[in-house]
Design a protein around this motif. Structure first.
Motif, short mmCIF file in Angstrom:
data_model
loop_
_atom_site.label_atom_id
_atom_site.label_comp_id
_atom_site.label_asym_id
_atom_site.label_seq_id
_atom_site.Cartn_x
_atom_site.Cartn_y
_atom_site.Cartn_z
N GLN A 192 12.21 9.08 0.10
CA GLN A 192 11.65 7.73 0.14
C GLN A 192 12.77 6.73 -0.13
O GLN A 192 13.37 6.74 -1.20
CB GLN A 192 10.53 7.57 -0.89
CG GLN A 192 9.91 6.19 -0.91
CD GLN A 192 8.84 6.08 -1.97
OE1 GLN A 192 8.45 7.06 -2.58
NE2 GLN A 192 8.37 4.86 -2.19
N ASP A 193 13.04 5.87 0.86
CA ASP A 193 14.11 4.89 0.69
C ASP A 193 13.71 3.84 -0.32
O ASP A 193 12.54 3.45 -0.42
CB ASP A 193 14.41 4.22 2.03
CG ASP A 193 14.96 5.22 3.05
OD1 ASP A 193 15.54 6.23 2.62
OD2 ASP A 193 14.78 4.99 4.26
N ALA A 194 14.68 3.38 -1.08
CA ALA A 194 14.42 2.30 -2.04
C ALA A 194 14.16 1.00 -1.29
O ALA A 194 14.76 0.74 -0.25
CB ALA A 194 15.60 2.14 -2.99
N GLY A 195 13.24 0.21 -1.79
CA GLY A 195 12.93 -1.05 -1.13
C GLY A 195 11.56 -1.56 -1.52
O GLY A 195 10.94 -1.09 -2.48
N CYS A 196 11.08 -2.51 -0.75
CA CYS A 196 9.78 -3.16 -1.02
C CYS A 196 8.70 -2.48 -0.19
O CYS A 196 8.86 -2.26 1.02
CB CYS A 196 9.86 -4.65 -0.69
SG CYS A 196 8.29 -5.52 -0.81
N TYR A 197 7.58 -2.16 -0.84
CA TYR A 197 6.47 -1.50 -0.16
C TYR A 197 5.15 -2.19 -0.50
O TYR A 197 5.03 -2.84 -1.56
CB TYR A 197 6.37 -0.02 -0.55
CG TYR A 197 7.54 0.82 -0.08
CD1 TYR A 197 7.52 1.40 1.19
CD2 TYR A 197 8.64 1.03 -0.89
CE1 TYR A 197 8.59 2.16 1.62
CE2 TYR A 197 9.71 1.79 -0.47
CZ TYR A 197 9.68 2.37 0.79
OH TYR A 197 10.73 3.12 1.22
N VAL A 198 4.16 -2.06 0.38
CA VAL A 198 2.82 -2.58 0.15
C VAL A 198 1.86 -1.40 0.09
O VAL A 198 1.75 -0.63 1.05
CB VAL A 198 2.38 -3.56 1.26
CG1 VAL A 198 0.93 -3.99 1.05
CG2 VAL A 198 3.28 -4.77 1.27
N ILE A 199 1.17 -1.27 -1.05
CA ILE A 199 0.16 -0.22 -1.20
C ILE A 199 -1.18 -0.79 -0.80
O ILE A 199 -1.64 -1.79 -1.36
CB ILE A 199 0.11 0.28 -2.65
CG1 ILE A 199 1.47 0.85 -3.07
CG2 ILE A 199 -0.98 1.35 -2.80
CD1 ILE A 199 1.52 1.28 -4.53
N GLN A 200 -1.80 -0.19 0.19
CA GLN A 200 -3.11 -0.66 0.68
C GLN A 200 -4.17 0.40 0.41
O GLN A 200 -3.99 1.57 0.73
CB GLN A 200 -3.07 -0.98 2.17
CG GLN A 200 -4.43 -1.34 2.77
CD GLN A 200 -4.34 -1.73 4.22
OE1 GLN A 200 -3.77 -2.76 4.59
NE2 GLN A 200 -4.90 -0.90 5.08
N VAL A 201 -5.28 -0.01 -0.20
CA VAL A 201 -6.42 0.87 -0.46
C VAL A 201 -7.61 0.32 0.29
O VAL A 201 -8.00 -0.84 0.09
CB VAL A 201 -6.73 0.96 -1.97
CG1 VAL A 201 -7.90 1.91 -2.21
CG2 VAL A 201 -5.51 1.41 -2.75
N ARG A 202 -8.17 1.13 1.17
CA ARG A 202 -9.35 0.72 1.95
C ARG A 202 -10.51 1.64 1.59
O ARG A 202 -10.42 2.85 1.76
CB ARG A 202 -9.07 0.77 3.44
CG ARG A 202 -10.26 0.32 4.30
CD ARG A 202 -9.90 0.24 5.77
NE ARG A 202 -11.03 -0.20 6.57
CZ ARG A 202 -11.37 -1.48 6.74
NH1 ARG A 202 -10.64 -2.42 6.16
NH2 ARG A 202 -12.42 -1.80 7.48
N PHE A 203 -11.59 1.05 1.10
CA PHE A 203 -12.75 1.81 0.68
C PHE A 203 -13.75 1.96 1.83
O PHE A 203 -13.87 1.07 2.69
CB PHE A 203 -13.43 1.12 -0.51
CG PHE A 203 -12.59 1.10 -1.74
CD1 PHE A 203 -12.64 2.14 -2.66
CD2 PHE A 203 -11.73 0.04 -1.99
CE1 PHE A 203 -11.85 2.12 -3.79
CE2 PHE A 203 -10.93 0.01 -3.13
CZ PHE A 203 -10.99 1.06 -4.03
#
Length: 325
Positions: free
Chosen positions: A144-155
């Motif tokens: 996993q490359d270092a950097g900015c990520y967005v965690i998305q949770v969809r119910f």
């Protein structure tokens, strides 16, 4: 109308009402009345707390105890996103998120996706089904490359509540009207109320003042409904924890609050408490309040903090218009 005729009419109305109400009960008992399981606003707040706890745990495991956790964004009724500007271990995400949702009593099914902040491309992801025992989570163990990520949770949306039959409403309305008619005709004679002397008439209760929307302290003020702090003429939006911490200070001016009391009052609902969180949030409030010369958050070595207000008119309340965003 004679007494016997009135009695007959009244009994007829009573019989009709019994049949209608009985039919209404049978219909509703057979079909059932659906009530939403969870209010959307309460559900969104629970998800917010769960995702913020997840981010806190991931950053803590990565050795980061100072980076501010950004606000959780809600895209629609079922989709929530949280941006992680610091790198985190994806392999730890499934277990921590599952535990956080469990603590908030969220039982809905969900899917998780991790996007790259720059390109918005899907990098990693899994379904909640893979968090069960002996089920390997996809994409774990990979580089996993270092950097900015967005965690998305969809119910997964819950089943919509069943709509009651319109006939049931019609029958219910008829039953109510019949009951009202029975009450009216149940009086055998009308009794006019005696006139009340003007001197004895009781005036209607005067509605009390609305609850103040602003709380003033020093030369600053805090909105009691919206998370807005105004220092001088500059408004700042506060997070949920910042509001709780500031309100705790405002409620105990000039008093020394020990760290244990602050942790229990502000972070008790989070489950996992990290003492360093106090210093980070106090530092944030200090920066926001530094333009107010009448306020100071003083550190008491080895004990905690004291919220000092240096002018005599420390507190007052009143209604002011909302500031523009």
């Amino acid at each position: 109308m004679s007494t016997s005729a009135f009695s007959t009419y009244r009994n007829t109305l009573l019989i009709i009402a019994v049949f209608i109400i009985g039919g209404l009960f049978v219909q509703f008992a057979g079909s059932g009345i659906s009530v939403p399981v969870t209010e959307q606003q309460a559900f969104a707040q629970q998800v917010n707390l769960a995702m913020r706890r997840t981010a806190h745990q991931l950053l803590t495991l990565a050795g980061d105890k100072t980076t501010r956790i950004e606000a959780v964004k809600q895209l629609d009724k079922e989709t929530f996103q949280l941006r992680m500007i610091r790198n985190f271990n994806y392999d730890e995400l499934p277990a921590i998120l599952a535990e956080s949702l469990k603590r908030q009593n969220i039982k809905a099914d969900y899917d998780v996706a991790v996007f790259d902040c720059k390109q918005g491309e899907l990098q990693l992801g899994y379904s909640f089904r893979y968090t069960r025992p002996n089920e390997p989570v996809p994409c774990t163990g990979r580089m996993q490359d270092a950097g900015c990520y967005v965690i998305q949770v969809r119910f997964t949306p819950l089943n919509p509540p069943a709509q009651p039959d319109n006939k049931g409403y019609a029958i219910g309305l008829a039953g109510i009207l019949t009951a009202l008619a029975y009450v009216v005709y149940n009086r055998k004679k009308r009794v006019m109320p005696a006139a009340v002397p003007v001197a004895e008439q009781v005036p209607e209760a005067v509605a009390g003042p609305e609850e103040p929307q602003w709380q003033f302290f020093g030369e600053s003020r805090l909105h009691t409904l919206n998370p807005v702090l105004v220092v001088g003429d500059v408004p700042y939006e506060l997070t949920y924890r910042e509001v709780k911490l500031l309100r705790l200070f405002i409620a105990h001016p000039q008093q020394v609050l020990d760290r244990e009391l602050i942790l229990k009052s502000v972070w008790q609902d989070e489950g996992v408490v990290v003492g360093r969180s106090i210093d980070v949030f106090v530092s944030r409030l200090r920066k926001l309040l530094q333009a107010d010369p009448t306020l100071r958050i003083a550190a008491v070595h080895g004990i905690g903090y004291r919220f000092e207000i240096r002018n005599p008119k420390a507190f007052s309340t009143g209604d002011l218009p909302n500031f523009a965003a």
